[in-house]
Design a protein around this motif. Structure first.
Motif, PDB file in Angstrom:
ATOM      1  N   ASP A 121      -3.972   3.444  -1.062  1.00  0.00           N
ATOM      2  CA  ASP A 121      -3.890   2.440  -1.884  1.00  0.00           C
ATOM      3  C   ASP A 121      -2.402   1.977  -3.736  1.00  0.00           C
ATOM      4  OD1 ASP A 121      -4.795   4.238  -4.239  1.00  0.00           O
ATOM      5  OD2 ASP A 121      -6.964   3.963  -2.879  1.00  0.00           O
ATOM      6  N   CYS A 122      -3.344   3.008  -4.915  1.00  0.00           N
ATOM      7  CA  CYS A 122      -1.718   2.286  -5.161  1.00  0.00           C
ATOM      8  C   CYS A 122      -1.222   3.817  -5.368  1.00  0.00           C
ATOM      9  CB  CYS A 122      -3.202   2.733  -6.877  1.00  0.00           C
ATOM     10  SG  CYS A 122      -4.089   1.152  -6.394  1.00  0.00           S
ATOM     11  N   GLN A 123       0.106   2.767  -6.228  1.00  0.00           N
ATOM     12  CA  GLN A 123       1.348   4.183  -6.457  1.00  0.00           C
ATOM     13  C   GLN A 123       0.545   5.157  -7.216  1.00  0.00           C
ATOM     14  OE1 GLN A 123       4.850   3.152  -5.143  1.00  0.00           O
ATOM     15  NE2 GLN A 123       3.269   2.230  -3.958  1.00  0.00           N
ATOM     16  N   ALA A 152      -8.822   0.138  -9.071  1.00  0.00           N
ATOM     17  CA  ALA A 152     -10.425  -0.008 -10.451  1.00  0.00           C
ATOM     18  C   ALA A 152     -11.319  -1.205  -9.594  1.00  0.00           C
ATOM     19  CB  ALA A 152      -9.514  -0.588 -11.723  1.00  0.00           C
ATOM     20  N   ALA A 153     -10.431  -2.043  -8.652  1.00  0.00           N
ATOM     21  CA  ALA A 153     -11.049  -3.471  -7.893  1.00  0.00           C
ATOM     22  C   ALA A 153     -10.205  -3.698  -7.090  1.00  0.00           C
ATOM     23  CB  ALA A 153     -11.612  -4.746  -9.048  1.00  0.00           C
ATOM     24  N   SER A 154     -11.187  -4.280  -5.926  1.00  0.00           N
ATOM     25  CA  SER A 154     -10.470  -5.287  -5.097  1.00  0.00           C
ATOM     26  C   SER A 154      -8.835  -5.012  -5.312  1.00  0.00           C
ATOM     27  CB  SER A 154     -10.801  -5.589  -3.809  1.00  0.00           C
ATOM     28  OG  SER A 154     -10.212  -6.107  -2.916  1.00  0.00           O
ATOM     29  N   LEU A 155      -7.884  -4.209  -4.510  1.00  0.00           N
ATOM     30  CA  LEU A 155      -6.062  -4.913  -4.946  1.00  0.00           C
ATOM     31  C   LEU A 155      -5.379  -4.791  -5.803  1.00  0.00           C
ATOM     32  CD1 LEU A 155      -6.458  -7.239  -2.114  1.00  0.00           C
ATOM     33  CD2 LEU A 155      -5.912  -4.839  -1.621  1.00  0.00           C
ATOM     34  N   THR A 156      -6.619  -4.217  -7.202  1.00  0.00           N
ATOM     35  CA  THR A 156      -5.980  -4.179  -8.178  1.00  0.00           C
ATOM     36  C   THR A 156      -5.838  -2.601  -9.101  1.00  0.00           C
ATOM     37  OG1 THR A 156      -7.645  -5.847  -8.707  1.00  0.00           O
ATOM     38  CG2 THR A 156      -6.520  -5.078 -11.345  1.00  0.00           C
ATOM     39  N   GLN A 191       0.814  -1.172  -0.093  1.00  0.00           N
ATOM     40  CA  GLN A 191      -0.237  -0.059  -0.165  1.00  0.00           C
ATOM     41  C   GLN A 191       0.927   1.558  -0.025  1.00  0.00           C
ATOM     42  OE1 GLN A 191      -2.300   0.371   3.411  1.00  0.00           O
ATOM     43  NE2 GLN A 191      -4.152   1.370   2.057  1.00  0.00           N
ATOM     44  N   PHE A 192       0.494   2.200  -1.173  1.00  0.00           N
ATOM     45  CA  PHE A 192       0.774   2.957  -1.095  1.00  0.00           C
ATOM     46  C   PHE A 192       0.927   4.401  -0.372  1.00  0.00           C
ATOM     47  CE2 PHE A 192       2.786   7.547  -3.428  1.00  0.00           C
ATOM     48  CZ  PHE A 192       3.956   7.189  -3.244  1.00  0.00           C
ATOM     49  N   THR A 193       1.672   5.138   0.512  1.00  0.00           N
ATOM     50  CA  THR A 193       1.417   5.554   1.770  1.00  0.00           C
ATOM     51  C   THR A 193       0.403   7.327   1.154  1.00  0.00           C
ATOM     52  OG1 THR A 193       3.350   5.075   3.086  1.00  0.00           O
ATOM     53  CG2 THR A 193       2.471   6.836   4.039  1.00  0.00           C
ATOM     54  N   ALA A 194       1.220   7.512   0.707  1.00  0.00           N
ATOM     55  CA  ALA A 194       0.902   8.853  -0.362  1.00  0.00           C
ATOM     56  C   ALA A 194      -0.728   9.229  -0.459  1.00  0.00           C
ATOM     57  CB  ALA A 194       1.799   9.462  -1.238  1.00  0.00           C
ATOM     58  N   THR A 195      -1.206   7.883  -1.368  1.00  0.00           N
ATOM     59  CA  THR A 195      -2.752   7.696  -1.871  1.00  0.00           C
ATOM     60  C   THR A 195      -3.440   6.444  -1.094  1.00  0.00           C
ATOM     61  OG1 THR A 195      -2.072   5.732  -3.469  1.00  0.00           O
ATOM     62  CG2 THR A 195      -1.389   8.102  -4.023  1.00  0.00           C
TER      63      THR A 195
END
Length: 336
Positions: free
Chosen positions: A11-13, A19-23, A5-9
């Motif tokens: 979730d994503c980099q 878009a979907a669970s963990l994608t 997990q990207f701290t700044a967002t």
């Protein structure tokens, strides 16, 4: 690729969106963060395209653009609202300083006319040609190359700037004030609070077109353009000399140097309103309208016939009571 997990967002980099669970999927190339893959789904911008363009400030997403050389910041039809945030100008503007109607600096193309209030104004509004004028909107006149300048106050149409250059009036200033019916230009005014029509110094013409024509300069209110058409006097022409008892119109003249009030041939009827009535035609000065109210006579009938030594009034100067003197027919006459 798999990432923690990207701290700044949360979730994503950067450059990706969840878009979907963990994608995570790739954003558009102009976005740093986004909600989807499209150009207009950026949440923040890439350093190569640093200016976020939104329709309104409350929009969550927008389009990221590079610096436009012509403006040094936002793209055409946008203005710089705050650091790197560009918001949409109103329709018709190519350049603007804000979102309001009169904040355009330049119009989108040659089908629009740029309307400004003053020749030195840097901001105005952009409109396509008016269906009746084929160029500027009502209240403006055409200069050149799509440029329109504002007419004077209340003008619907005019050939140039100035409050006295109107050729027709807006509904809000419906009374057209002119110095003469045959001239084309004048000024436009709303209904006067006290007269319920024209401004002071003008009278309503009988044309039925809300046309107000100028009174003589001595009149505050009048029924025509003559010197004897005054209904109310200007302060500098204090005494109102009525044409006849019961008439509302007459001459407005300042006090006579000899009488200290009315002109020769008139007497002060009402001190409160400075109202002067005509003497009998044989009297130069008088106390009333009768031939027996004379105080002094004109040179053509110089003999003063005293009725009663205790009363400062006289009879007709020749004693026949016919009043057929050549005395004054207006307040400036002295009988000569």
């Amino acid at each position: 690729s798999c990432f923690a997990q990207f701290t700044a967002t949360g979730d994503c980099q950067y450059d990706y969106y969840l878009a979907a669970s963990l994608t995570c999927y790739l954003c558009h190339s102009t976005c740093d963060t986004c909600t989807g893959p499209a150009l207009d789904q950026c949440l923040s911008c890439d350093s190569a395209t640093p200016y976020m363009h939104k329709e309104v400030q409350d929009d969550i997403v927008g389009v990221c653009e590079a610096v436009l050389p012509e403006t040094s910041d936002c793209q055409f039809q946008y203005y710089l609202a705050s650091s790197n945030l560009c918001l949409r100008c109103i329709d018709g503007c190519k350049l603007c300083v804000g979102p309001e109607y009169k904040q355009c600096n330049e119009c989108l193309d040659s089908t629009y006319f740029w309307h400004i209030d003053q020749p030195t104004s840097t901001a105005g509004f952009c409109e396509k040609a008016h269906e009746e004028t084929n160029d500027c909107q009502f209240g403006f006149y055409f200069i050149s190359s799509g440029l329109c300048h504002a007419c004077g106050t209340g003008c619907k149409s005019c050939p140039k700037a100035g409050d006295n250059e109107c050729t027709s009036c807006m509904d809000s200033h419906a009374y057209f004030h002119k110095v003469h019916a045959l001239v084309t230009n004048g000024s436009c005014h709303p209904t006067h609070a006290e007269t319920n029509e024209c401004q002071y110094g003008y009278y309503l013409d009988d044309s039925g077109e809300s046309l107000c024509l100028i009174c003589d300069e001595s009149c505050k209110r009048c029924t025509g353009q003559g010197t004897s058409d005054c209904l109310v006097c200007q302060p500098a022409a204090r005494f109102h000399h009525l044409k006849a008892p019961g008439d509302q119109t007459g001459w407005c003249i300042d006090q006579h140097e000899d009488t200290t009030n009315c002109q020769y041939g008139f007497y002060l009827f009402d001190e409160t309103s400075d109202l002067c009535h005509k003497c009998h035609s044989t009297c130069k000065t008088c106390t009333g309208t009768s031939s027996e109210n004379c105080l002094s006579c004109y040179d053509t009938r110089p003999f003063l016939h005293i009725l009663d030594v205790t009363t400062p009034t006289i009879n007709d100067s020749d004693g026949d009571g016919d009043g057929d003197s050549d005395s004054n027919s207006n307040p400036d006459s002295d009988g000569e």
